[in-house]
Design a protein around this motif. Structure first.
Motif, PDB file in Angstrom:
ATOM      1  N   ASP A  17      -6.138  61.713  65.848  1.00 17.31           N
ATOM      2  CA  ASP A  17      -7.295  61.380  65.014  1.00 17.31           C
ATOM      3  C   ASP A  17      -6.846  61.140  63.576  1.00 17.31           C
ATOM      4  O   ASP A  17      -5.650  61.245  63.264  1.00 17.31           O
ATOM      5  CB  ASP A  17      -8.358  62.474  65.099  1.00 17.31           C
ATOM      6  CG  ASP A  17      -7.919  63.796  64.477  1.00 17.31           C
ATOM      7  OD1 ASP A  17      -6.869  63.833  63.812  1.00 17.31           O
ATOM      8  OD2 ASP A  17      -8.638  64.794  64.649  1.00 17.31           O
ATOM      9  N   THR A  41     -10.443  59.336  75.865  1.00 17.41           N
ATOM     10  CA  THR A  41     -11.802  59.608  75.405  1.00 17.41           C
ATOM     11  C   THR A  41     -11.767  60.149  73.985  1.00 17.41           C
ATOM     12  O   THR A  41     -11.041  61.101  73.694  1.00 17.41           O
ATOM     13  CB  THR A  41     -12.483  60.624  76.325  1.00 17.41           C
ATOM     14  OG1 THR A  41     -12.509  60.102  77.657  1.00 17.41           O
ATOM     15  CG2 THR A  41     -13.903  60.907  75.863  1.00 17.41           C
ATOM     16  N   VAL A  42     -12.527  59.529  73.100  1.00 16.05           N
ATOM     17  CA  VAL A  42     -12.653  60.009  71.727  1.00 16.05           C
ATOM     18  C   VAL A  42     -13.731  61.089  71.704  1.00 16.05           C
ATOM     19  O   VAL A  42     -14.887  60.815  72.052  1.00 16.05           O
ATOM     20  CB  VAL A  42     -13.014  58.868  70.762  1.00 16.05           C
ATOM     21  CG1 VAL A  42     -13.200  59.402  69.353  1.00 16.05           C
ATOM     22  CG2 VAL A  42     -11.936  57.792  70.789  1.00 16.05           C
ATOM     23  N   PRO A  43     -13.408  62.317  71.334  1.00 17.86           N
ATOM     24  CA  PRO A  43     -14.417  63.385  71.330  1.00 17.86           C
ATOM     25  C   PRO A  43     -15.597  63.042  70.431  1.00 17.86           C
ATOM     26  O   PRO A  43     -15.432  62.408  69.379  1.00 17.86           O
ATOM     27  CB  PRO A  43     -13.638  64.592  70.785  1.00 17.86           C
ATOM     28  CG  PRO A  43     -12.202  64.281  71.031  1.00 17.86           C
ATOM     29  CD  PRO A  43     -12.082  62.790  70.908  1.00 17.86           C
ATOM     30  N   LYS A  44     -16.792  63.462  70.844  1.00 16.15           N
ATOM     31  CA  LYS A  44     -17.977  63.193  70.034  1.00 16.15           C
ATOM     32  C   LYS A  44     -17.908  63.870  68.679  1.00 16.15           C
ATOM     33  O   LYS A  44     -18.527  63.418  67.715  1.00 16.15           O
ATOM     34  CB  LYS A  44     -19.238  63.638  70.788  1.00 16.15           C
ATOM     35  CG  LYS A  44     -19.543  62.796  72.015  1.00 16.15           C
ATOM     36  CD  LYS A  44     -20.859  63.218  72.661  1.00 16.15           C
ATOM     37  CE  LYS A  44     -21.191  62.329  73.845  1.00 16.15           C
ATOM     38  NZ  LYS A  44     -22.480  62.693  74.492  1.00 16.15           N
ATOM     39  N   SER A  45     -17.147  64.949  68.592  1.00 16.47           N
ATOM     40  CA  SER A  45     -17.023  65.677  67.330  1.00 16.47           C
ATOM     41  C   SER A  45     -15.901  65.150  66.446  1.00 16.47           C
ATOM     42  O   SER A  45     -15.655  65.687  65.373  1.00 16.47           O
ATOM     43  CB  SER A  45     -16.771  67.161  67.619  1.00 16.47           C
ATOM     44  OG  SER A  45     -15.577  67.329  68.379  1.00 16.47           O
ATOM     45  N   ARG A  47     -13.572  63.021  63.848  1.00 14.90           N
ATOM     46  CA  ARG A  47     -13.820  62.396  62.550  1.00 14.90           C
ATOM     47  C   ARG A  47     -13.798  60.882  62.683  1.00 14.90           C
ATOM     48  O   ARG A  47     -13.060  60.316  63.504  1.00 14.90           O
ATOM     49  CB  ARG A  47     -12.736  62.831  61.559  1.00 14.90           C
ATOM     50  CG  ARG A  47     -12.722  64.318  61.255  1.00 14.90           C
ATOM     51  CD  ARG A  47     -13.806  64.671  60.250  1.00 14.90           C
ATOM     52  NE  ARG A  47     -13.588  64.002  58.974  1.00 14.90           N
ATOM     53  CZ  ARG A  47     -12.853  64.505  57.988  1.00 14.90           C
ATOM     54  NH1 ARG A  47     -12.264  65.683  58.142  1.00 14.90           N
ATOM     55  NH2 ARG A  47     -12.698  63.861  56.849  1.00 14.90           N
ATOM     56  N   VAL A  65     -12.462  54.018  64.529  1.00 17.05           N
ATOM     57  CA  VAL A  65     -13.673  54.642  65.075  1.00 17.05           C
ATOM     58  C   VAL A  65     -14.684  54.712  63.944  1.00 17.05           C
ATOM     59  O   VAL A  65     -14.409  55.309  62.897  1.00 17.05           O
ATOM     60  CB  VAL A  65     -13.380  56.046  65.636  1.00 17.05           C
ATOM     61  CG1 VAL A  65     -14.675  56.716  66.087  1.00 17.05           C
ATOM     62  CG2 VAL A  65     -12.404  55.952  66.804  1.00 17.05           C
ATOM     63  N   GLU A  67     -19.146  54.344  62.684  1.00 16.85           N
ATOM     64  CA  GLU A  67     -20.566  54.161  62.959  1.00 16.85           C
ATOM     65  C   GLU A  67     -20.912  52.721  62.623  1.00 16.85           C
ATOM     66  O   GLU A  67     -20.505  52.211  61.577  1.00 16.85           O
ATOM     67  CB  GLU A  67     -21.404  55.099  62.095  1.00 16.85           C
ATOM     68  CG  GLU A  67     -21.194  56.578  62.402  1.00 16.85           C
ATOM     69  CD  GLU A  67     -22.021  57.036  63.593  1.00 16.85           C
ATOM     70  OE1 GLU A  67     -22.733  56.194  64.168  1.00 16.85           O
ATOM     71  OE2 GLU A  67     -21.935  58.222  63.937  1.00 16.85           O
ATOM     72  N   LYS A 665     -34.315  63.880  70.821  1.00 19.59           N
ATOM     73  CA  LYS A 665     -34.162  62.446  71.008  1.00 19.59           C
ATOM     74  C   LYS A 665     -35.495  61.817  71.351  1.00 19.59           C
ATOM     75  O   LYS A 665     -36.230  62.334  72.198  1.00 19.59           O
ATOM     76  CB  LYS A 665     -33.140  62.139  72.108  1.00 19.59           C
ATOM     77  CG  LYS A 665     -31.697  62.327  71.682  1.00 19.59           C
ATOM     78  CD  LYS A 665     -30.752  61.784  72.746  1.00 19.59           C
ATOM     79  CE  LYS A 665     -29.312  61.888  72.279  1.00 19.59           C
ATOM     80  NZ  LYS A 665     -28.356  61.331  73.281  1.00 19.59           N
TER      81      LYS A 665
END
Length: 821
Positions: A17, A41-45, A47, A65, A67, A665
């Motif tokens: 990361d 897999t990129v962890p959801k947590s 950075r 990675v 947003e 959600k």
């Protein structure tokens, strides 16, 4: 130049990361093509930022990675012609269309135009040089122009376009200029996307061309150089052209400096050597009597009086003396007759020798010495030939070491012994084309447009059997980063650095050296639409990632099942053989519907928010469209259904009112219906709690008990949060997280390692004093070992493991850290 595939090799692949923490590690086996595929897999947590990927001992790379919100429309800018002439008007058209094909009536546009000068040669005139081709630093050429030209704003019309007028075009410095017209468009959902187009502006109605004779001609001969005039499209035109040849030489003198050391000063001097005036499509004859460097200037004017100017340079070689630029370095300049070569060609190289005669060691080098020979050079403008071979791809270096024994007269060295034994050395880098390494690759689909959830056949063709990595990605996402089809040939064959050094002691013996100013440049360095009731909810950006192997004829086939995205997908194919050839190709498919809804929702909402959101409705025909909404996790505070008039090709925004009451959600479903056409889409948004962390610290002392009052903040929620209380006997209670950072941070350079060790040792002492569980000694041991590994034989410390020279300040700091430990 020659690559070998490590088929079957075991490779450790690691993904890290942005903080350097390892998130994946796996051992893979290379295929017979030398390739591997890996899903990590990129962890959801994790950075956000740049992630690194490393095939240990082989290669490395990175990926971003972030947003993002994928753009849902594209902006194209068109200009009426790809090429214009100075004095013409700059006009253009901004076209804004959704990726599913609809126009964007009323969208706001901000546009600007900029320019930069560049070189240009009319097509179909191979063998001629056009424009300014002289490269000497003292030619007083006009600087390249690069800046803004015009700007403005407007709105997209019902046809999806905006006409732009930016003013009269110019060609600064009598050079061709590239104008770029860029436009940024904002749609009804306030999303912004930009597009651009460029055109070339010519300084005159034609260009003067000089025959691209060899860079080297024989001194004493008459140069017959063909002269033409060509329009920008390549057609020959009739014009009068005047050509002048200037001989450039350098007058050099030795001047004693304040230190008592003589230094060489050189000044350029140009004299008119020959001239002629001819009609285009004739030869201009220029007698070049002396060896040396010549500048050619050819000029003509079009019917509007605009100047068409071409300059070129060449060397007259042979016996005799040429007054080259002199300096006090030991370098000699080597000039190649071409900027690049293909395998099988021969490079002709001019050596600007300061000696009337000498012996030279000529070598072809890169990772090592590939070839070497000794030659006798006569005159100051001698040439050598170097054949270009396959192993020289993509570049190679040619070096020359010139040696002259002591002479009684005509010495060229500075000081009181000009005839002493001397030497000069120099390098030139030769670029070699990679055409022999490139595969021909094509990728195609039966048609350009499909419906959501349809299957798309994809055919791939390669010029020889190969392995193909095929992927299909939403073009909207690729446009966010300007992603372009990768070129594997460039990756396999990057330019190589020279890995050979010269160890010649002669220049360093006895005599004092004069060093140039810092930064001074020295010569010779070279070195689908489903059933009507379906709700579109399956949105995928990467719909295909597959490794294929072609058959013996180089053919392969794949199939893509489209998701619910209404967009354009880019299909990319990268191919490689088991040897050293590679190639790439791409195509596009568009996914659309005759009636569609495009959500315009906020990215998130907070509990208590009241907001408006909705959809943009698009249709290929004019309809009265009913739009309804259904929600989970939100409160609908207005009408559940609305009716709007949607015109063909024009987006219509339909909005609804919502209120966020609970966290979690929220699912929003929109449906539009017009006659027998319908479309429905579902999206989710997070509803967040409007809470923030509040921390309070107090201090005091007591020998028995003590009471502290806590005042709860206003607006405390009963469904979230809590109270955490911690006690410590000293103010060091909050030090634990800082200590953990000292342990976990991926330190690398000597300054970082020392900055870890000094506070870590000090904190260990504090932990012992206060009876806290200490961090393990292994941290100190490992850090000390890493610092010691950076110590050079001289005793100083290198800043990085790859460095070659120690530095004073980090050496002092590292010594302090080791002493504290």
């Amino acid at each position: 130049g020659v690559l070998h595939t490590p088929a079957g090799a075991q490779v450790q692949v690691k993904v890290r990361d942005p903080e350097g923490k390892e998130i994946a590690s796996q051992q893979v086996t290379l295929t017979r093509y030398g390739t591997f595929t890996l899903d990590a897999t990129v962890p959801k947590s994790a950075r956000l930022g740049q992630f690194g990927i490393e095939a240990v001992k082989f290669a490395g790379g990175s990926f971003l990675v972030a947003e993002y919100r994928a753009p849902q429309f594209r902006v194209d800018v068109q200009v009426p012609k790809a090429e214009l002439t100075a004095g013409d008007e700059l006009t253009g058209t901004v076209i804004a269309r959704y990726l599913f094909g609809g126009a964007m009536d009323g969208a706001q546009v901000q546009w600007s135009a900029g320019r930069t000068t560049e070189d240009f040669a009319p097509p179909r005139n191979a063998g001629f040089r056009f424009g300014r081709n002289t490269w000497n630093w003292d030619d007083n050429q006009p600087a390249h122009d690069n800046g803004a030209f015009a700007s403005g704003q407007g709105a997209i019309g019902r046809d999806g376009t905006l006409a732009v007028k930016a003013g009269k075009l110019e060609a600064p410095g009598d050079r061709a200029a590239r104008y770029t017209l860029e436009a940024e468009v904002a749609d009804v959902s306030r999303q912004r996307v930009a597009g651009r187009a460029s055109l070339l502006v010519h300084p005159a109605a034609f260009y003067v061309g000089l025959g691209a004779t060899s860079l080297f001609v024989k001194a004493g001969d008459t140069l017959a150089i063909p002269v033409i005039a060509a329009a920008p499209n390549g057609d020959r035109v009739d014009a009068r052209v005047h050509v002048t040849a200037f001989l450039r030489s350098w007058h050099s003198v030795r001047k004693r400096g304040v230190s008592g050391i003589f230094e060489t000063l050189s000044e350029p001097v140009e004299e008119k050597a020959a001239e002629c005036e001819v009609q285009s499509d004739q030869d201009c004859k220029l007698p070049l009597a002396k060896p040396g460097f010549y500048n050619l200037r050819a000029e003509g004017r079009d019917s509007a009086g605009r100047l068409a100017l071409t300059t070129a340079s060449l060397y007259a070689i042979g016996g005799g003396f040429a007054a080259w630029q002199q300096n006090d370095s030991n370098k000699v300049e080597i000039v190649a007759d071409k900027t690049s070569y293909e395998v099988g060609e021969t490079a002709h190289l001019l050596i600007k020798s300061p000696y009337p005669s000498c012996r030279g060691l000529i070598s072809v080098e890169r990772e090592g010495i590939a070839d070497a020979r000794v030659v006798e050079l006569s005159g100051t403008a001698s040439t050598i030939d170097v054949p270009i071979r396959e192993e020289h791809v993509p570049n190679v270096f040619v070096g020359a070491i010139l040696v002259r024994e002591r002479v009684k007269d005509g010495g060229a060295e500075a000081g009181d012994d000009p005839g002493r034994p001397s030497m000069r050395f120099g390098y030139v880098g030769l670029k070699v084309g990679t055409g022999s390494k490139r595969l021909k690759v094509s990728v195609a689909t039966p048609k350009a447009e499909y419906r959501p959830r349809e299957k798309v056949p994809v055919d791939i063709a390669v010029s020889q059997p190969a392995e193909v990595q095929l992927d299909a990605v939403d073009d909207a996402v690729l446009r966010l980063t300007g992603y372009q089809l990768p070129d594997p040939v460039s990756a396999f064959f990057p330019d190589h650095a020279l890995a050979v050094t010269i160890g010649e002691p002669l220049p360093r013996l006895v005599r004092r050296q004069k060093f140039g100013e810092k930064g001074e440049v020295q010569p010779g360095g070279g070195g689908g639409m489903g059933p009507s009731g379906d709700i579109r909810s399956n949105f995928v950006t990467t719909v295909l990632w597959k490794t294929l192997e072609t058959d013996a004829s180089g053919k392969a086939h794949a199939e893509i099942e489209l998701p619910d995205n209404l967009t354009t997908f880019r299909i990319l194919a990268v191919a490689t053989t088991g040897g050293e050839k590679a190639g790439a190709a791409q195509t596009e498919v568009r996914v659309s519907l005759p009636l569609l809804v495009r959500p315009a929702l906020p990215r998130f909402a907070r509990v208590g928010d009241e907001f408006e959101a909705g959809v943009a409705v698009h249709s290929v025909k004019t309809f009265d469209v009913k739009v309804s909404v259904d929600v989970d996790g939100l409160q609908l505070t207005g009408d559940k259904q609305r009716t709007g008039h949607v015109e063909a090709g024009v987006a219509k925004e339909v909005r609804f009112k919502f209120k966020a009451a609970t966290a979690g959600k929220a699912t929003v479903r929109f449906r539009a219906t017009a006659g027998d056409l319908t479309d429905a889409v579902q999206e989710t948004i997070p509803i967040q709690l409007p809470v923030e962390m509040e921390a309070v610290a107090v201090a005091g002392d007591t020998t028995a008990t003590k009471t502290e009052g806590l005042v709860p903040p206003q607006g405390v929620r009963k469904d979230a949060g809590g109270l955490e209380l911690s006690l410590a006997s000293t103010a060091l209670g909050g030090l634990r997280e800082a200590m953990d950072q000292l342990v976990e941070y991926p330190y690398g350079c000597v300054e970082q390692l020392s900055s870890r060790l000094v506070p870590f040792v000090a904190t260990r002492e504090v932990e012992r004093v206060f009876g806290q569980p200490p961090h393990p000694d292994q941290v100190v041991t490992d850090t000390v070992a890493k610092i010691e590994a950076l110590q050079a034989p001289s005793g100083g410390f290198l800043y990085w493991p790859s460095a070659t020279c120690p530095y004073a300040w980090p050496s002092i700091y590292a010594t302090l850290a080791l002493a504290r430990a």
